[in-house]
Design a protein around this motif. Sequence first.
Motif, mmCIF file in Angstrom:
data_model
loop_
_atom_site.group_PDB
_atom_site.id
_atom_site.type_symbol
_atom_site.label_atom_id
_atom_site.label_comp_id
_atom_site.label_asym_id
_atom_site.label_seq_id
_atom_site.Cartn_x
_atom_site.Cartn_y
_atom_site.Cartn_z
ATOM 1 N N GLY A 392 87.043 -64.529 -69.748
ATOM 2 C CA GLY A 392 86.073 -64.145 -70.064
ATOM 3 C C GLY A 392 85.818 -62.780 -70.609
ATOM 4 O O GLY A 392 85.045 -62.137 -71.879
ATOM 5 N N ILE A 393 86.452 -62.218 -69.835
ATOM 6 C CA ILE A 393 87.030 -60.356 -70.628
ATOM 7 C C ILE A 393 87.810 -60.652 -71.590
ATOM 8 O O ILE A 393 87.101 -59.723 -72.573
ATOM 9 N N CYS A 394 88.823 -61.099 -71.718
ATOM 10 C CA CYS A 394 89.414 -61.105 -72.674
ATOM 11 C C CYS A 394 88.404 -61.666 -74.511
ATOM 12 O O CYS A 394 88.206 -61.291 -74.731
ATOM 13 N N LEU A 395 87.818 -62.812 -73.965
ATOM 14 C CA LEU A 395 86.969 -63.491 -74.764
ATOM 15 C C LEU A 395 86.019 -62.422 -75.949
ATOM 16 O O LEU A 395 86.042 -62.305 -76.847
ATOM 17 N N SER A 396 85.565 -61.952 -73.900
ATOM 18 C CA SER A 396 84.518 -60.543 -74.992
ATOM 19 C C SER A 396 84.927 -59.671 -75.779
ATOM 20 O O SER A 396 84.360 -58.916 -77.193
ATOM 21 N N THR A 397 86.312 -59.230 -75.271
ATOM 22 C CA THR A 397 86.722 -57.829 -76.043
ATOM 23 C C THR A 397 87.524 -58.234 -77.204
ATOM 24 O O THR A 397 87.536 -57.596 -78.006
ATOM 25 N N ILE A 398 87.499 -59.921 -77.649
ATOM 26 C CA ILE A 398 88.244 -59.808 -78.986
ATOM 27 C C ILE A 398 87.217 -59.383 -79.687
ATOM 28 O O ILE A 398 87.407 -59.408 -81.199
ATOM 29 N N ALA A 418 77.302 -56.466 -73.354
ATOM 30 C CA ALA A 418 76.991 -57.482 -71.652
ATOM 31 C C ALA A 418 77.648 -58.865 -71.239
ATOM 32 O O ALA A 418 77.886 -58.516 -70.213
ATOM 33 N N LEU A 419 78.263 -59.371 -72.193
ATOM 34 C CA LEU A 419 79.507 -60.493 -71.541
ATOM 35 C C LEU A 419 80.136 -60.015 -71.012
ATOM 36 O O LEU A 419 80.679 -59.953 -70.082
ATOM 37 N N TYR A 420 80.553 -58.901 -71.758
ATOM 38 C CA TYR A 420 82.097 -57.960 -71.031
ATOM 39 C C TYR A 420 81.696 -57.737 -70.051
ATOM 40 O O TYR A 420 82.140 -57.365 -68.716
ATOM 41 N N LEU A 421 80.312 -56.855 -69.432
ATOM 42 C CA LEU A 421 80.380 -56.688 -68.031
ATOM 43 C C LEU A 421 79.740 -57.344 -67.262
ATOM 44 O O LEU A 421 80.030 -57.798 -65.578
ATOM 45 N N ALA A 422 79.012 -58.799 -67.552
ATOM 46 C CA ALA A 422 79.091 -59.951 -67.344
ATOM 47 C C ALA A 422 79.758 -60.264 -66.057
ATOM 48 O O ALA A 422 80.307 -60.729 -65.437
ATOM 49 N N PHE A 423 81.304 -60.870 -66.913
ATOM 50 C CA PHE A 423 82.063 -61.229 -66.494
ATOM 51 C C PHE A 423 83.256 -60.552 -65.855
ATOM 52 O O PHE A 423 83.752 -61.475 -65.057
ATOM 53 N N PHE A 424 83.086 -59.577 -65.805
ATOM 54 C CA PHE A 424 83.541 -58.226 -65.080
ATOM 55 C C PHE A 424 83.394 -58.206 -63.779
ATOM 56 O O PHE A 424 83.562 -58.550 -62.882
ATOM 57 N N LEU A 483 92.353 -53.778 -74.651
ATOM 58 C CA LEU A 483 91.702 -54.364 -73.291
ATOM 59 C C LEU A 483 91.988 -55.953 -73.714
ATOM 60 O O LEU A 483 92.230 -55.954 -71.768
ATOM 61 N N SER A 484 91.547 -56.329 -74.331
ATOM 62 C CA SER A 484 92.099 -57.987 -74.034
ATOM 63 C C SER A 484 93.832 -58.449 -73.455
ATOM 64 O O SER A 484 93.440 -59.653 -73.245
ATOM 65 N N LEU A 485 94.248 -57.818 -74.598
ATOM 66 C CA LEU A 485 96.070 -57.629 -73.678
ATOM 67 C C LEU A 485 96.017 -57.368 -71.911
ATOM 68 O O LEU A 485 96.672 -58.066 -71.564
#
Length: 558
Positions: A392-398, A418-424, A483-485
Amino acid sequence: SLCSLFQQIIHKEDITAATVMSENQDHSNEVTWEEPNNNGNAEGSSSSNVETFEVEQPGDNEQVFKCTRSTYIFAACAALNSCNLGYDIGVNTGAAMRLQNSLTLSDLQVEIFMGSLNLFAMIGALGSHFASDRLGRRGAFLVAAIGFIAGIMITCSAQRYATLMIGRLFVGLGLGFGLAVDPVYIAEISSAAHRGRLVTWSEVGINIGLVLGFASGLMFTDVPDNSAWRGMFALGMILPSVLILLICFVMPESPRWLVQRDRELEAKEVLKRVYPSDWDIDSVVADIKESIERDTEAEHAVGWDVILWPSPAFKRMLLVGFGTAILQQANGIEAVQYFLVYILNQSGLESNLTITWVLIGLGLVKLLFVVIAGKLFDTTGRRFLMLSSCAGICLSTIVLAINFSSASSSGVAIFFLALYLAFFSLGLGPGCWLITSEIFSTTIRAKAMSLASFFNRVMAMLMNSTFLSVANAISYGGFFILLSLISLISAAFFFFLLPETKGKTLEDMTLHLAQITGDQSILEADQQLRARRASNPALQPNSGRPYVPAAVTAGTMS
């Protein structure tokens, strides 16, 4: 009055819990161990060409009993300590600019002030095991709370930058102490069935503090800068002051630490409050003692030798524990949170009031998903949530990288932040301290947790102190691509190295890793202990006890 109320709740609780017994099965199985597979799990075999071990199957005897109210209260008290870290992140996000205007600080001085917290926290984390091992877990909590209060008082009274940094030093030391002991204490007073949910309360506490820190700005909207930032920081003394009262009047010492100190009677009194009334507490204490003796006998070492020259099983637990602590911060969570105002400004938002409400909303999203994760860790397991979190973090950061590299939209930025924070919060956030608190054996837990906290703060400092420089050098879009990498690397690490530890007791963890790594020194030490117990009836556990601990976890249970 608050402490009195807690004590009344604890002493009046009905801890007679209904237990769910699994069907009786034959628990003596002859199993051989092969090399671990790609998931980090050992597989059993019935080959007669290799050495075999008789093991007990913990899953067959595993029971689920209702968590007592005492356990909930003790865990909540410990999680209150984590609120201090969250509040510091939240309050600095809103107060940094006012602080800069009030004391006429340069951008470099502000960056040093923000990033220095982690430097000082590293020192506190390295020293936390001394307080935790010598003074007990409660003593370490007390040291952390006093450090917070002293640091905040100095910070609020500062008229010069040097005084400001002295206050930051004390706050950082308190943070480092507390960050290491918080999940350890909760893990050591929790049963295996409820440990995943309760340890995540540390992350819940961080996020509650984060929201409170963000919201503190609303109370000082129309207050002059010189008074506003002091008032915002001063509110941070409330939580550690309450924690000191709870330490003195409500929280007991960790039963596992008490057993290590040969204070078994005190340990039994604590265990009676966190286990059902019909539980065989003597057998629980016996399991703890056996685990400590087994770990020590397997390594033939004391002090730091187990960490400096580990056997294969200890190498794996150190690699998983330290790696998880590092990767949590490598995914950029604190850097993003500390500089959310800058990121939102870059997306097009300019109104301070609007940004404050967006910060509160993002904090609430993060808190909500931490609570959800706490309910999932004991059902879906650790591996699935950690891998899902990285994906989820990979998707949101891309998507964030694409948004900032083109015509930036504030709506898209807010949604995917918000999605990045949620998946984290669904995995890496609470999972980091859950995994580190349970993966280390009892004999090294305090030392290893202090090192894990140290590495966690080192990575946090690197990310925080370089955020603006990296973002300016490669753009905000480039930063989120980076961050995605990192999230992909994190996913690979957890896929190949992280074993599933759901439902396993702390006392079983070393043997579980010994099976995975083929660590014969630990398996043979366990066999010697079993033989010693079999030859001495006084060491035999009570046959009628409700719970049979896992001496060795079979590969099929991993």
